[in-house]
Write a protein that holds these residues in place. Structure first.
Motif, PDB file in Angstrom:
ATOM      1  N   ASN A 184      22.486-131.939  31.671  1.00  0.00           N
ATOM      2  CA  ASN A 184      23.399-131.530  30.604  1.00  0.00           C
ATOM      3  C   ASN A 184      23.032-130.127  30.126  1.00  0.00           C
ATOM      4  O   ASN A 184      22.060-129.932  29.413  1.00  0.00           O
ATOM      5  CB  ASN A 184      23.354-132.514  29.436  1.00  0.00           C
ATOM      6  N   LEU A 228      25.561-128.091  28.747  1.00  0.00           N
ATOM      7  CA  LEU A 228      26.689-127.642  27.932  1.00  0.00           C
ATOM      8  C   LEU A 228      26.208-126.758  26.786  1.00  0.00           C
ATOM      9  O   LEU A 228      25.311-127.128  26.041  1.00  0.00           O
ATOM     10  CB  LEU A 228      27.454-128.843  27.361  1.00  0.00           C
ATOM     11  N   TYR A 256      24.854-121.662  28.614  1.00  0.00           N
ATOM     12  CA  TYR A 256      25.140-120.569  29.545  1.00  0.00           C
ATOM     13  C   TYR A 256      25.023-119.249  28.788  1.00  0.00           C
ATOM     14  O   TYR A 256      25.816-118.956  27.904  1.00  0.00           O
ATOM     15  CB  TYR A 256      26.545-120.752  30.126  1.00  0.00           C
ATOM     16  N   GLN A 282      32.961-122.720  23.854  1.00  0.00           N
ATOM     17  CA  GLN A 282      33.834-123.725  24.477  1.00  0.00           C
ATOM     18  C   GLN A 282      33.042-124.980  24.838  1.00  0.00           C
ATOM     19  O   GLN A 282      33.502-126.099  24.618  1.00  0.00           O
ATOM     20  CB  GLN A 282      34.486-123.127  25.714  1.00  0.00           C
ATOM     21  N   GLU A 283      31.858-124.792  25.391  1.00  0.00           N
ATOM     22  CA  GLU A 283      31.052-125.943  25.810  1.00  0.00           C
ATOM     23  C   GLU A 283      30.469-126.695  24.620  1.00  0.00           C
ATOM     24  O   GLU A 283      30.311-127.920  24.674  1.00  0.00           O
ATOM     25  CB  GLU A 283      29.958-125.502  26.774  1.00  0.00           C
ATOM     26  N   LEU A 311      33.269-128.793  23.490  1.00  0.00           N
ATOM     27  CA  LEU A 311      33.404-129.903  24.436  1.00  0.00           C
ATOM     28  C   LEU A 311      32.364-130.985  24.141  1.00  0.00           C
ATOM     29  O   LEU A 311      32.680-132.174  24.137  1.00  0.00           O
ATOM     30  CB  LEU A 311      33.268-129.403  25.872  1.00  0.00           C
ATOM     31  N   ARG A 312      31.147-130.580  23.889  1.00  0.00           N
ATOM     32  CA  ARG A 312      30.077-131.536  23.570  1.00  0.00           C
ATOM     33  C   ARG A 312      30.424-132.321  22.302  1.00  0.00           C
ATOM     34  O   ARG A 312      30.270-133.540  22.248  1.00  0.00           O
ATOM     35  CB  ARG A 312      28.751-130.800  23.393  1.00  0.00           C
ATOM     36  N   GLY A 318      28.312-128.544  32.485  1.00  0.00           N
ATOM     37  CA  GLY A 318      28.275-127.195  31.925  1.00  0.00           C
ATOM     38  C   GLY A 318      27.936-126.160  32.969  1.00  0.00           C
ATOM     39  O   GLY A 318      27.392-126.468  34.034  1.00  0.00           O
ATOM     40  N   SER A 370      40.133-130.249  26.373  1.00  0.00           N
ATOM     41  CA  SER A 370      38.827-129.567  26.420  1.00  0.00           C
ATOM     42  C   SER A 370      38.201-129.661  27.805  1.00  0.00           C
ATOM     43  O   SER A 370      37.631-128.685  28.305  1.00  0.00           O
ATOM     44  CB  SER A 370      37.878-130.166  25.371  1.00  0.00           C
ATOM     45  N   GLN A 414      37.414-126.604  30.475  1.00  0.00           N
ATOM     46  CA  GLN A 414      36.116-126.462  31.137  1.00  0.00           C
ATOM     47  C   GLN A 414      36.306-126.278  32.643  1.00  0.00           C
ATOM     48  O   GLN A 414      35.654-125.447  33.261  1.00  0.00           O
ATOM     49  CB  GLN A 414      35.232-127.677  30.852  1.00  0.00           C
ATOM     50  N   GLU A 457      35.124-123.081  34.855  1.00  0.00           N
ATOM     51  CA  GLU A 457      34.272-123.221  36.036  1.00  0.00           C
ATOM     52  C   GLU A 457      34.936-122.610  37.268  1.00  0.00           C
ATOM     53  O   GLU A 457      34.265-121.992  38.095  1.00  0.00           O
ATOM     54  CB  GLU A 457      33.937-124.692  36.267  1.00  0.00           C
TER      55      GLU A 457
END
Length: 195
Positions: A33, A35, A38, A47-48, A51-52, A106, A157, A161, A165
């Motif tokens: 994980n 997320l 980055y 964004q991540e 999402l989490r 992520g 969401s 992602q 990616e």
């Protein structure tokens, strides 16, 4: 009562698979994980993190929906939801088994292998598809407008992602990913090529 028990089983299996895979990879020194970690793009980090938060929130709303036995739909839709949720668990399980140790949540700088065989020959994102199917399945089984809103936000969401990616993977995997992108659909199916 059968719907409640089966929905609990579907959700439990799904998250046991998710966290079980993370545990297995952590024992190999792999941080699954990632997320929000980055470092190269603040928008991706934001964004991540969203999402989490939303993927945690949906679990809470799903559990509350089951406990309070919310459902505005008739029994037929609820059973259809169980079938869709079960399919989601199966798709997710097959996808993370097929990914082996290349599976991450992520964007990451980790060096991984591009997986294009098995279920990945029919879907570029079967793990995300599994999430979506479980979310839709539970939504149909325990429909409320609140769960609908949270489910739609979670699915959107996850889609965002995927789009993020897809922008970075060509630079990671080069021509192999570009060919894969041209031949396999985002969610399900082969593309017709050579026309």
């Amino acid at each position: 009562m059968l719907i409640k028990i089966y929905t609990i089983i579907v959700i439990t299996l799904f998250y046991l698979i998710y966290f079980g895979k993370m545990f297995i990879q952590s024992r190999k020194g792999i941080k699954t994980n990632q997320l929000g970690k980055y470092k190269h793009n603040k928008r991706v980090v934001f964004q991540e993190i969203v999402l989490r938060i939303i993927t945690t929130t949906i679990v809470i709303v799903q559990v509350i929906s089951i406990i309070l036995n919310w459902s505005l739909l008739n029994t037929t839709y609820r059973y259809v939801g169980l079938v869709i949720g079960t399919l989601g668990v199966i798709v997710f399980f097959i996808s993370i088994v097929t990914m082996r140790d290349s599976w991450r949540a992520g964007l990451t700088d980790d060096k991984t292998e591009l997986i294009t065989k098995g279920i990945y020959g029919f879907s570029r994102n079967p793990a995300f598809l599994g999430f979506d199917l479980v979310y839709v399945g539970v939504l149909l089984s325990y429909f409320s407008y609140f769960l609908l809103i949270v489910s739609v936000i979670a699915i959107v969401s996850l889609h965002l992602q995927i789009l993020t990616e897809e922008k970075t993977l060509p630079s990671v995997f080069g021509e192999d990913y570009k060919q894969y992108f041209l031949n396999v659909r985002r969610y399900f199916g082969k593309k017709k090529t050579g026309m």
